[in-house]
Scaffold this motif. Structure first.
Motif, PDB file in Angstrom:
ATOM      1  N   VAL A 125      15.893 -65.661 -27.922  1.00  0.00           N
ATOM      2  CA  VAL A 125      16.747 -65.200 -28.959  1.00  0.00           C
ATOM      3  C   VAL A 125      16.712 -66.866 -30.202  1.00  0.00           C
ATOM      4  CG1 VAL A 125      19.271 -65.812 -30.056  1.00  0.00           C
ATOM      5  CG2 VAL A 125      18.449 -63.730 -28.212  1.00  0.00           C
ATOM      6  N   PRO A 126      16.447 -67.037 -30.699  1.00  0.00           N
ATOM      7  CA  PRO A 126      16.418 -68.183 -31.687  1.00  0.00           C
ATOM      8  C   PRO A 126      17.956 -68.533 -31.782  1.00  0.00           C
ATOM      9  CG  PRO A 126      15.651 -66.724 -33.590  1.00  0.00           C
ATOM     10  CD  PRO A 126      16.101 -65.518 -32.176  1.00  0.00           C
ATOM     11  N   VAL A 127      17.587 -70.385 -32.529  1.00  0.00           N
ATOM     12  CA  VAL A 127      18.777 -70.777 -33.106  1.00  0.00           C
ATOM     13  C   VAL A 127      18.592 -70.494 -34.551  1.00  0.00           C
ATOM     14  CG1 VAL A 127      19.662 -73.119 -33.762  1.00  0.00           C
ATOM     15  CG2 VAL A 127      18.533 -71.840 -31.126  1.00  0.00           C
ATOM     16  N   LEU A 128      19.476 -70.077 -35.454  1.00  0.00           N
ATOM     17  CA  LEU A 128      19.546 -70.301 -36.720  1.00  0.00           C
ATOM     18  C   LEU A 128      20.790 -71.147 -37.399  1.00  0.00           C
ATOM     19  CD1 LEU A 128      18.727 -68.934 -39.846  1.00  0.00           C
ATOM     20  CD2 LEU A 128      20.731 -66.679 -39.311  1.00  0.00           C
ATOM     21  N   PHE A 129      20.122 -72.126 -37.850  1.00  0.00           N
ATOM     22  CA  PHE A 129      20.827 -72.644 -39.234  1.00  0.00           C
ATOM     23  C   PHE A 129      20.631 -72.141 -40.378  1.00  0.00           C
ATOM     24  CE2 PHE A 129      21.730 -75.483 -42.407  1.00  0.00           C
ATOM     25  CZ  PHE A 129      23.289 -76.346 -42.047  1.00  0.00           C
ATOM     26  N   TYR A 130      22.016 -72.082 -41.326  1.00  0.00           N
ATOM     27  CA  TYR A 130      22.126 -71.383 -42.484  1.00  0.00           C
ATOM     28  C   TYR A 130      23.286 -71.615 -43.112  1.00  0.00           C
ATOM     29  CZ  TYR A 130      22.194 -66.867 -45.836  1.00  0.00           C
ATOM     30  OH  TYR A 130      22.183 -65.970 -46.640  1.00  0.00           O
ATOM     31  N   ALA A 131      23.007 -72.665 -44.636  1.00  0.00           N
ATOM     32  CA  ALA A 131      23.144 -72.958 -45.473  1.00  0.00           C
ATOM     33  C   ALA A 131      23.422 -71.591 -46.347  1.00  0.00           C
ATOM     34  CB  ALA A 131      22.953 -73.931 -45.736  1.00  0.00           C
ATOM     35  N   ASN A 132      24.912 -72.030 -47.864  1.00  0.00           N
ATOM     36  CA  ASN A 132      25.199 -71.355 -48.197  1.00  0.00           C
ATOM     37  C   ASN A 132      26.094 -71.685 -49.226  1.00  0.00           C
ATOM     38  OD1 ASN A 132      23.739 -68.528 -48.454  1.00  0.00           O
ATOM     39  ND2 ASN A 132      24.105 -68.579 -46.460  1.00  0.00           N
ATOM     40  N   ARG A 133      26.512 -71.334 -50.511  1.00  0.00           N
ATOM     41  CA  ARG A 133      27.536 -71.653 -51.405  1.00  0.00           C
ATOM     42  C   ARG A 133      29.022 -71.375 -50.897  1.00  0.00           C
ATOM     43  NH1 ARG A 133      26.473 -68.882 -55.642  1.00  0.00           N
ATOM     44  NH2 ARG A 133      27.823 -67.668 -54.819  1.00  0.00           N
ATOM     45  N   ASP A 134      29.526 -70.702 -50.252  1.00  0.00           N
ATOM     46  CA  ASP A 134      30.356 -69.804 -49.605  1.00  0.00           C
ATOM     47  C   ASP A 134      30.049 -68.494 -48.866  1.00  0.00           C
ATOM     48  OD1 ASP A 134      30.205 -67.386 -51.473  1.00  0.00           O
ATOM     49  OD2 ASP A 134      31.299 -69.190 -52.554  1.00  0.00           O
ATOM     50  N   THR A 135      31.292 -67.426 -48.314  1.00  0.00           N
ATOM     51  CA  THR A 135      31.129 -66.943 -47.541  1.00  0.00           C
ATOM     52  C   THR A 135      31.049 -65.702 -47.977  1.00  0.00           C
ATOM     53  OG1 THR A 135      33.124 -67.555 -45.836  1.00  0.00           O
ATOM     54  CG2 THR A 135      32.560 -65.425 -46.355  1.00  0.00           C
ATOM     55  N   ASP A 136      30.976 -65.706 -48.875  1.00  0.00           N
ATOM     56  CA  ASP A 136      31.189 -64.455 -49.894  1.00  0.00           C
ATOM     57  C   ASP A 136      29.292 -64.341 -50.186  1.00  0.00           C
ATOM     58  OD1 ASP A 136      32.855 -63.116 -49.690  1.00  0.00           O
ATOM     59  OD2 ASP A 136      34.090 -63.989 -51.723  1.00  0.00           O
ATOM     60  N   SER A 137      28.729 -64.934 -49.899  1.00  0.00           N
ATOM     61  CA  SER A 137      26.991 -65.602 -50.662  1.00  0.00           C
ATOM     62  C   SER A 137      26.547 -64.955 -49.437  1.00  0.00           C
ATOM     63  CB  SER A 137      26.887 -66.991 -51.857  1.00  0.00           C
ATOM     64  OG  SER A 137      27.140 -67.613 -50.850  1.00  0.00           O
ATOM     65  N   ILE A 138      26.800 -65.231 -48.427  1.00  0.00           N
ATOM     66  CA  ILE A 138      25.861 -65.088 -47.757  1.00  0.00           C
ATOM     67  C   ILE A 138      25.493 -63.467 -47.309  1.00  0.00           C
ATOM     68  CG2 ILE A 138      26.185 -64.683 -44.709  1.00  0.00           C
ATOM     69  CD1 ILE A 138      28.358 -66.399 -44.791  1.00  0.00           C
ATOM     70  N   ILE A 139      23.889 -63.745 -47.243  1.00  0.00           N
ATOM     71  CA  ILE A 139      23.542 -62.375 -47.353  1.00  0.00           C
ATOM     72  C   ILE A 139      23.144 -62.018 -45.968  1.00  0.00           C
ATOM     73  CG2 ILE A 139      21.010 -61.582 -48.246  1.00  0.00           C
ATOM     74  CD1 ILE A 139      20.681 -63.851 -50.566  1.00  0.00           C
ATOM     75  N   PHE A 140      23.159 -60.503 -45.845  1.00  0.00           N
ATOM     76  CA  PHE A 140      22.616 -59.896 -44.723  1.00  0.00           C
ATOM     77  C   PHE A 140      24.062 -60.425 -43.054  1.00  0.00           C
ATOM     78  CE2 PHE A 140      18.272 -60.699 -45.091  1.00  0.00           C
ATOM     79  CZ  PHE A 140      18.645 -59.826 -45.990  1.00  0.00           C
ATOM     80  N   ARG A 141      25.364 -60.884 -43.805  1.00  0.00           N
ATOM     81  CA  ARG A 141      26.129 -61.333 -43.375  1.00  0.00           C
ATOM     82  C   ARG A 141      26.737 -60.382 -42.025  1.00  0.00           C
ATOM     83  NH1 ARG A 141      31.524 -62.543 -45.781  1.00  0.00           N
ATOM     84  NH2 ARG A 141      31.221 -60.908 -45.904  1.00  0.00           N
ATOM     85  N   ASP A 142      26.951 -59.678 -42.395  1.00  0.00           N
ATOM     86  CA  ASP A 142      27.301 -58.350 -40.897  1.00  0.00           C
ATOM     87  C   ASP A 142      25.829 -58.576 -39.832  1.00  0.00           C
ATOM     88  OD1 ASP A 142      29.860 -58.637 -41.742  1.00  0.00           O
ATOM     89  OD2 ASP A 142      29.736 -56.607 -42.977  1.00  0.00           O
ATOM     90  N   GLU A 143      24.804 -58.125 -40.457  1.00  0.00           N
ATOM     91  CA  GLU A 143      23.599 -57.688 -39.487  1.00  0.00           C
ATOM     92  C   GLU A 143      23.523 -58.684 -38.589  1.00  0.00           C
ATOM     93  OE1 GLU A 143      19.088 -56.011 -40.654  1.00  0.00           O
ATOM     94  OE2 GLU A 143      20.056 -56.560 -42.091  1.00  0.00           O
ATOM     95  N   LEU A 144      23.695 -60.266 -39.805  1.00  0.00           N
ATOM     96  CA  LEU A 144      22.827 -61.321 -38.078  1.00  0.00           C
ATOM     97  C   LEU A 144      24.345 -60.943 -37.443  1.00  0.00           C
ATOM     98  CD1 LEU A 144      22.013 -63.783 -41.587  1.00  0.00           C
ATOM     99  CD2 LEU A 144      21.339 -63.022 -39.665  1.00  0.00           C
ATOM    100  N   ALA A 145      24.940 -61.228 -37.839  1.00  0.00           N
ATOM    101  CA  ALA A 145      26.055 -61.257 -36.987  1.00  0.00           C
ATOM    102  C   ALA A 145      26.031 -60.725 -35.073  1.00  0.00           C
ATOM    103  CB  ALA A 145      27.545 -60.909 -37.353  1.00  0.00           C
ATOM    104  N   GLY A 146      25.196 -59.238 -36.152  1.00  0.00           N
ATOM    105  CA  GLY A 146      24.921 -58.392 -34.482  1.00  0.00           C
ATOM    106  C   GLY A 146      23.320 -58.888 -33.762  1.00  0.00           C
ATOM    107  N   LEU A 147      22.874 -59.824 -34.190  1.00  0.00           N
ATOM    108  CA  LEU A 147      21.112 -60.340 -34.572  1.00  0.00           C
ATOM    109  C   LEU A 147      21.471 -61.497 -33.186  1.00  0.00           C
ATOM    110  CD1 LEU A 147      19.518 -59.301 -36.843  1.00  0.00           C
ATOM    111  CD2 LEU A 147      19.213 -58.015 -34.870  1.00  0.00           C
ATOM    112  N   LEU A 148      22.623 -62.555 -33.534  1.00  0.00           N
ATOM    113  CA  LEU A 148      22.320 -63.655 -32.977  1.00  0.00           C
ATOM    114  C   LEU A 148      22.795 -64.778 -33.402  1.00  0.00           C
ATOM    115  CD1 LEU A 148      19.723 -65.878 -34.792  1.00  0.00           C
ATOM    116  CD2 LEU A 148      20.218 -64.676 -36.141  1.00  0.00           C
ATOM    117  N   PRO A 149      23.183 -65.651 -32.397  1.00  0.00           N
ATOM    118  CA  PRO A 149      24.118 -66.608 -32.717  1.00  0.00           C
ATOM    119  C   PRO A 149      23.868 -68.006 -33.854  1.00  0.00           C
ATOM    120  CG  PRO A 149      24.024 -67.181 -30.500  1.00  0.00           C
ATOM    121  CD  PRO A 149      23.105 -65.852 -31.095  1.00  0.00           C
TER     122      PRO A 149
END
Length: 307
Positions: A125-149
């Motif tokens: 499991v890697p560590v992911l830092f992900y920057a976006n404008r706001d919550t609605d602009s997070i691409i793959f938001r739900d999919e990422l939540a099921g893959l890793l912190p």
């Protein structure tokens, strides 16, 4: 020269209000983190694969709409399941040397696309830092939540990330190899933060992408190639390489990312700006060379030669 072939779009997935994924009906031999070049009536652009080989999922690329961007808007507005697009590739070297290593991944906006392919391929499991404008602009938001912190950074809540702020978040992972992808401003800040956190330069891998230009100036491109001169209309914001290729000419090119130099051409007269450049140096500019894949017109008439 890239070889294009028709590829059927099996499905179109809405990721956010300004991003969609194209699921491809194609048997591709590719590596995590690679990209495809997509050719459309509006021009050609490179889009990273968000899928991973060997997982059983169909290949998919993700396109984020850019204000005024001709290709991204054409794809988001017009492409539907069952359509066929010309594609070339895969290509690119943004791939881990080992899928057993613990990685630190940093993505800004649609830079998550190749990162997603890497995440799905890792055996730890890697560590992911992900920057976006706001919550609605997070691409793959739900999919990422099921893959890793995920360490999320939202500009509207936290302000634009700075190197000093990121250093504190990244320091616990300084022993890992880092993969960074996003627009140039994000990449510059991320690289500086990693250096401040103590990550050696040789352990930082970067995939830069330049936003599709919306500005520029309408112009005429005078192109000397294969012993002939061609006068081509050049729409505002378009890259010179797209103009030349769409005219049916056959210029040299490869990556379209401003990284390889295969599309370099000599500027005879006029003025252009390069959206991105990682290969040409001051002596190249002194000799008159520019990158056709990154050149946007600034003057009304631009003359280039491949002689």
């Amino acid at each position: 020269m890239p070889v294009f072939r028709p590829v059927r779009v099996a499905a179109v997935i809405t990721e956010t209000t300004d991003a969609c994924s194209l699921v491809l009906d194609a048997d591709l031999d590719y590596l995590p983190g690679q990209y495809l070049t997509v050719r459309t009536p509006a021009g050609a652009r490179c889009y990273s694969l968000a899928s991973a080989p060997g997982t059983g999922e169909a290949p998919r690329i993700t396109v984020k709409r850019v204000a005024g961007g001709q290709v991204s808007n054409w794809i988001c507005d017009r492409v539907r399941a069952g359509d066929t697009l010309d594609m070339a590739g895969p290509a690119g070297t943004f791939t881990p040397r080992s899928f057993d290593d613990e990685l630190l991944l940093l993505a800004g906006g649609s830079g998550i696309t190749p990162i997603m392919g890497i995440i799905k391929s890792m055996r730890c499991v890697p560590v992911l830092f992900y920057a976006n404008r706001d919550t609605d602009s997070i691409i793959f938001r739900d999919e990422l939540a099921g893959l890793l912190p995920v360490i999320h950074w939202l500009d509207r809540e936290q302000g634009v990330p700075t190197a000093d702020a990121l250093k504190e978040l990244l320091s616990p992972y300084r022993s890992r190899e880092a993969f960074v992808c996003g627009p140039e401003p994000f990449v510059a800040v991320a690289e500086k933060a990693l250096q401040l956190a103590g990550v050696p330069a040789e352990r930082i891998r970067v995939e830069r992408f330049a936003l599709e230009p919306a500005g520029g100036r309408a112009a005429v491109a005078e192109v000397e190639i294969d012993g002939r001169s061609h006068m081509l209309p050049w729409a505002a914001g378009r890259r010179l390489l797209d103009v030349i290729v769409d005219a049916g000419l056959n210029p040299p090119w490869s990556c379209r990312q401003g990284q390889c130099g295969a599309c370099a051409v000599r500027l005879v007269s006029g003025e252009v700006t390069l959206v991105h450049n990682e290969i040409l140096e001051e002596e190249d500019f002194a000799d008159g060379y520019i990158l056709a894949c990154q050149a946007v017109a600034v003057s009304d008439h631009v003359k280039v030669t491949y002689h």
